[in-house]
Design a protein around this motif. Sequence first.
Motif: not given
Lengths: 110, 593
Positions: A7-27
Motif C-alpha cells: 500500500l505504501t508503494v502504491a500510494l507513492g506511485l499513484s501520487a506521482i502518476v496522478l500529479s502528472v496526469a492532473t497537470i497535463v489534463g484529463l477529460p
Amino acid sequence: MSGVNRLTVALGLSAIVLSVATIVGLPAPLQAVAAIAVLVLLPGQALARLTQVTDVALAVVLVLAIGLGTLTVVSTAMFYLALWSWQACVVTMGVITVLACIVRARQEVA
Amino acid sequence: MIDELEVTRPTEGRRWKLRDVMCIVAGVVALALAVGAASTVAVPVDSDMGLVGVLPYPFWIGVLILNIAFFVALRGDADGPARRPVLMSLLVALVLVLFGTAIFVTDVPRGEVAFRHLGVADALSQVGVDPGIDAYFNWPGFFALLATMLAATGLDPVTVALWAPVVNVGLWLAAVGVATRYLTSDPRRRWLVLWLFCLGNWQDQDYLSPQAFGFFLYLVLIGLLVGPLGARSAPFPGFRRADLAEWWRGRAPADPRPGHRVGALVVTLLLIVVICASHQLTPFMMLVAITALTLSGRVWPTRLPLIAGIVLVLWLVYPASPYLVGHPPLEDAGLRAAITANVVDRVSGTPGHVLVVQLRVLLTVVLWALAAAGAVRDWRRGRLDIRVILLALSPLLIFPVQMYGGEMLIRVSLFALPFIALQACSILLPTDDGARPSSRGTGVLVVTCFLLAALTVTGRFGNAQYDVFADSEIAAIDAAERMAPPDSAIISAAHPTPWRDDAYLDHRYRTIEDLCEQDLTPSTCGPTVYDFARGNAEGAYLVLMSSAEASLVIQGDTSTRDFAELERWLRTQQGVQLAFRDAHARVYEVVAP
C-alpha cells in the motif's frame, strides 16, 4: 523493497502518476477525480498512516481532515509568498505524499 | 483501546433479516417521495413561511416513513440495532431529504453568501492576499483551499456551492460519529445522536463557507481530544489545594501507546493552525472547548490550551492585524447588546416570518430541554459524563463577547448541538445501556422525531421566499454585472442577492437596505439611493428582484406598496432608464451626470 508494505508503494506511485496526469489534463469527470485524489485523499492517507491509527472510523475521518488541512496550509502559504498556482499546489501535495510514503517505508523496513 | 471504543459491536457478523431489507426499501421510497414532491415546487416560492408553506404532502409522508424505518431499525432485536449498512443508508436518505430539499427545487444555490465566497476565492486567485480588501482576506485559509480545488478539478463553482450543504453535513456526521464512539458504548445511542444532530440542525450554516469547513475540523479535533489524547482521572476530590494537586497528578493517558498519542497531537496542531487561518469565530470556540476539557482533567497534553491560544493570538496580531485595527474584538461586547442583536432584532416581520423565527427558537429549546432531562437522569444514576456537559455548555461563554452580526446565538447552538443531541439520548432511550426500546417507546420516538423534522424543515427553509432564486433573477444579475463598467456601482434592494461570484472586486456593491438603514420610506430613501448612484463617476445599475423585495417586506422593513412607490420614483428621475427586464427582475441604468 522487501519489508515495505504494498500500500505504501502504491500510494507513492499513484501520487506521482496522478500529479502528472492532473497537470497535463484529463477529460472533465476524470480531471476532478484525479485532482481530488492527488490534492486531498492520497496525502491524507499517506500522512494518516504515519499516525499509527488503528480505528478504521477515526482513520477515515483523519484522511479527510489531514488532506484538507494540509492543502489549506500549502495553498495559503503559496498565496502569502505570491507563489500560488494550482499546478504548484498539485506538485507540492504530490511531493508531500511521496515523502510521507518514504518515511512510512523506513518505519516498515525497520 | 480507549474508553468506550473497546465495546464489542453486536451488529457485526449477523445475517440479513427481512426487517433490514424492508427498512432499506422504506428509505428509498421515502427519498423518492420527498424528492418527487420537492421537485414540483415553483420558484419564486410564494409563502412567507418558506418551503414548508408550499411543499406538497407526499414530502411529509416521505419524512414520516423515513423516521418509522429508522426507529424500527434502531429498535432492532435483543442483539442490538439493525446492521450498520441499514442505518447508514437511512441516514444518507435523511441528509438528502433535510439538507438537499432545495437542490431538488432549483439548481441555483440558496442565499447570497455562497456566491460571495466563490467570488472571494476567484479574487484571491487573481490578486493574491490583500488584507486591505475586507475581512475574508485576513482569514484566507478556506478560500485558498477553495481556489485551488476549483482550479485543479475544473468543477463548475455554482454546482459545488449547490451541493455543499449535503457534503458538509456528511463530513460533520462522520466527525460526530467518531467523537461519539469515545463518549458512549451504546450502539443505539451512537446512531440516535447522528439522527438528532440532523433533526436539530436548523441553523443553515452548511453552505459553502469557512465556518462549515471550520466546524468539521473542530469536530475532528474534539474527536482527538476525547479519543487518543484523552486522559482518565479519579473522581473529583474537591477544591482543597492538596487534593487538587493529587487528583491532577493521578491522571493517566487513555491511550497507552505514546506513538499514537504523538501522532494525534501533531494532527491536532495542524487542525489548530488551519482553523485559526480560516475563520474568525471558530478558533475561539475551539480554545474554549480545549481549555474546558483540559481543566476537567480529561485531556492528557496539558499545554494544548496555551498552544492554541498562542496560535490564535499570533494570527490576530500578524496576518489579521489590518482588519483588527478597524474592528476591535470586544468593541460590541455585552450580554444586553448580544441579546438585542441575536434575539430581539430577529423577531420581527410578517406573521409567517415571525412564526418561523419562533419555531426555530422552539426547536432549540425542545432539544436543550431534552438534554437537560437526560443530564438529570444520568446524574441520578451517577453516569453523567462531564466531557459532554462541558462541550455542550462551553460555546455559551462566547455568546456575550461578540454579536457577530446578530448570528452568535445561531453559531452557539450549532457548536453545542452534537453534545446536546448526545445528552438528549439519555432521556429518549431506556435507562440501561444497550436495552431495547419498547414498542410504545419507539412510537413516541417516531412522533417526536417527525415533529422535530417538521420544525427543522420549517427553520432551515423558512426564508425560501427570498433566499431561493429564480433563473430569471440570476439572469438579471448576470446582465447587470455584464453591462456595468469597472468601478461602477451595482445596487440591489436587499440581502440576499446572488452576486459577486465572478466579479468580486470589479464593482461597488450596495443594497438599498444598507444605504437607507432604518428608513425605507420612498420620500427619504429614494433621494438617498439616487444621490449615491448619480454620485458614482462610472455610473450605477439598480437591480430590483422579486426575492429581494420579498426580503424587505417579510422582515417588516417596508411594504409592497411603498416599495412599488420607491421604484416608480426612482425610474422617473433624470438619467435613469430601464436596461433589462424579465419575469422577476428589472435592471435600471443610472447614468452619471
